[in-house]
Design a protein around this motif. Structure first.
Motif, PDB file in Angstrom:
ATOM      1  N   ARG A  41       0.861  -1.183   0.000  1.00  0.00           N
ATOM      2  CA  ARG A  41       0.000   0.000   0.000  1.00  0.00           C
ATOM      3  C   ARG A  41       0.890   1.223   0.000  1.00  0.00           C
ATOM      4  NH1 ARG A  41      -2.754  -0.953   5.820  1.00  0.00           N
ATOM      5  NH2 ARG A  41      -0.911  -0.653   7.088  1.00  0.00           N
ATOM      6  N   ALA A  42       0.410   2.244  -0.683  1.00  0.00           N
ATOM      7  CA  ALA A  42       1.235   3.438  -0.851  1.00  0.00           C
ATOM      8  C   ALA A  42       0.375   4.676  -0.772  1.00  0.00           C
ATOM      9  CB  ALA A  42       1.957   3.389  -2.193  1.00  0.00           C
ATOM     10  N   SER A  43       0.976   5.755  -0.300  1.00  0.00           N
ATOM     11  CA  SER A  43       0.309   7.055  -0.341  1.00  0.00           C
ATOM     12  C   SER A  43       1.208   8.007  -1.115  1.00  0.00           C
ATOM     13  CB  SER A  43       0.002   7.582   1.064  1.00  0.00           C
ATOM     14  OG  SER A  43       1.181   7.763   1.806  1.00  0.00           O
ATOM     15  N   TYR A  44       0.579   9.013  -1.703  1.00  0.00           N
ATOM     16  CA  TYR A  44       1.250   9.916  -2.639  1.00  0.00           C
ATOM     17  C   TYR A  44       0.998  11.358  -2.237  1.00  0.00           C
ATOM     18  CZ  TYR A  44       1.648   5.702  -5.419  1.00  0.00           C
ATOM     19  OH  TYR A  44       1.950   4.434  -5.834  1.00  0.00           O
ATOM     20  N   ASP A  45       1.936  12.233  -2.601  1.00  0.00           N
ATOM     21  CA  ASP A  45       1.762  13.657  -2.337  1.00  0.00           C
ATOM     22  C   ASP A  45       0.930  14.290  -3.450  1.00  0.00           C
ATOM     23  OD1 ASP A  45       3.493  14.097  -4.521  1.00  0.00           O
ATOM     24  OD2 ASP A  45       5.174  14.700  -3.265  1.00  0.00           O
ATOM     25  N   LEU A  52       5.067   7.178   0.896  1.00  0.00           N
ATOM     26  CA  LEU A  52       5.027   6.066   1.844  1.00  0.00           C
ATOM     27  C   LEU A  52       4.691   4.799   1.089  1.00  0.00           C
ATOM     28  CD1 LEU A  52       4.861   4.959   4.839  1.00  0.00           C
ATOM     29  CD2 LEU A  52       2.403   5.348   4.627  1.00  0.00           C
ATOM     30  N   CYS A  53       5.427   3.737   1.365  1.00  0.00           N
ATOM     31  CA  CYS A  53       5.154   2.434   0.778  1.00  0.00           C
ATOM     32  C   CYS A  53       5.311   1.394   1.876  1.00  0.00           C
ATOM     33  CB  CYS A  53       6.121   2.154  -0.367  1.00  0.00           C
ATOM     34  SG  CYS A  53       5.961   0.492  -1.055  1.00  0.00           S
ATOM     35  N   GLN A  54       4.301   0.548   2.027  1.00  0.00           N
ATOM     36  CA  GLN A  54       4.352  -0.496   3.044  1.00  0.00           C
ATOM     37  C   GLN A  54       4.054  -1.848   2.414  1.00  0.00           C
ATOM     38  OE1 GLN A  54       1.258   1.078   5.592  1.00  0.00           O
ATOM     39  NE2 GLN A  54       2.797   1.843   7.041  1.00  0.00           N
TER      40      GLN A  54
END
Length: 96
Positions: A41-45, A52-54
């Protein structure tokens, strides 16, 4: 941690390559997530850069990458956490 989907993340099956930031591939939907034991899972700006990458295995974060970029969008810092092991990488983007 739980396997509960969060809409602020995008979800993927795997990654390709060896460079940072990771290149996540095979995006899956929230509906497909409940069928997976392992996923990323990842979040982006706001510029679409991964911050963030998990890697999640059976609901627990196994590995986490935190990324920072300069004003030109180049990766300048990565923190990679695997269990108790934390590696911090300052990336030299100078040309010359």
């Amino acid at each position: 941690m739980t396997n509960t989907p969060d809409p602020k993340y995008r979800y993927f099956i795997s990654y390709s390559g060896v460079k940072l930031p990771l290149n996540l591939v095979n995006e899956i939907t929230l509906e497909q997530l409940h069928n997976r034991n392992t996923f990323y899972r990842a979040s982006y700006d706001a510029q679409g850069k991964m911050v963030l990458c998990q890697k999640v295995i059976y609901g627990e974060v196994d590995t986490q990458h935190d990324y920072e970029y300069n004003s030109d969008g180049q990766l300048v810092y990565a923190r990679v956490t695997e269990g108790d092991d934390v590696k911090e990488l300052n990336i030299d983007v100078s040309t010359g």
